[in-house]
Design an enzyme around this catalytic site. Structure first.
Site, PDB file in Angstrom:
ATOM      1  N   ASP A  20       0.866  -1.163   0.000  1.00 31.45           N
ATOM      2  CA  ASP A  20       0.000   0.000   0.000  1.00 31.45           C
ATOM      3  C   ASP A  20       0.916   1.231   0.000  1.00 31.45           C
ATOM      4  OD1 ASP A  20      -2.335   1.679   0.565  1.00 31.45           O
ATOM      5  OD2 ASP A  20      -1.517   1.802   2.590  1.00 31.45           O
ATOM      6  N   ASP A  22      -0.094   5.166   1.125  1.00 34.92           N
ATOM      7  CA  ASP A  22      -0.280   6.078   2.257  1.00 34.92           C
ATOM      8  C   ASP A  22      -0.360   5.311   3.570  1.00 34.92           C
ATOM      9  OD1 ASP A  22      -0.528   8.701   0.903  1.00 34.92           O
ATOM     10  OD2 ASP A  22      -2.254   7.761  -0.050  1.00 34.92           O
TER      11      ASP A  22
END
Length: 203
Positions: A20, A22
């Protein structure tokens, strides 16, 4: 035993690593809180509830959930996206992110993010992180996290079976997506929420 040490060390073997963005590689908290804070103030919404539930989710899904009846969801989403693209102050790499990315084979790494490609490029560059060659962004999926589509697409793009990959995620929606994809998932950071028993490993 040192109380700061994990009770057990778990070793995961894989052929690909799916990240991922953020909260996992990039700390974009300052910008996220600023932009969504302005959205909440405009419509008299609970910013804490927005931040609690929007982490790891596509912006359009959050706007659709919280915007007042009759609001133009597409226009609002585009406006918020434009705001995020011009705000990079305070964006930083998370500790160890650059070193970890550099240590992995380029053909075994993918980024799977709820951001669109333009925003992903801006944030990775602002954090000084190299963008992996394989990237699955919001516009490349029909269903965002917690749906597993993005992680399944990334594994396929790298030519590996989901069971031969590992996901690194920090948000409940992303963790759920990794687990639903059948990919061993490592939960990182402080925003993971409660983890299911026998589910993701926690870093």
């Amino acid at each position: 035993m040192n109380a700061s040490m994990p009770a057990a060390v778990r070793t995961l073997t894989c052929r690909a690593v799916l990240f991922d963005m953020d909260g996992t590689l990039v700390d974009s908290t300052a910008v996220v809180e600023q932009v969504w804070g302005e959205f909440a103030a405009r419509y008299g919404l609970d910013i804490e509830e927005i931040l609690r539930t929007s982490h790891g989710v596509q912006a359009g899904d959050t706007v659709r959930r919280f915007a007042p009846p009759g609001a133009d969801v597409l226009a609002l989403t585009a406006e918020l996206g434009a705001m995020e693209r011009v705000r990079t102050e305070g964006i930083l790499p998370l500790p160890g992110a650059a070193r970890l990315l550099a240590s992995l084979p380029a053909d075994a790494v993918a980024l799977v993010t709820s951001a669109d490609r333009v925003l992903a490029d801006i944030r990775m560059a602002a954090a000084g992180l190299a963008m992996p060659a394989t990237v699955v962004t919001a516009e490349l999926v029909t269903r965002g996290k917690p749906d597993p589509e993005g992680y399944l697409k990334a594994a396929a793009g790298l030519g590996v079976d989901p069971s031969d990959a590992v996901v690194f995620e920090d948000a409940p929606a992303g963790i759920a997506a990794g687990v639903a994809a059948g990919i061993p998932t490592v939960a990182v950071g402080r925003n993971t929420g409660p983890l299911p028993a026998g589910g993701p490993a926690h870093s």
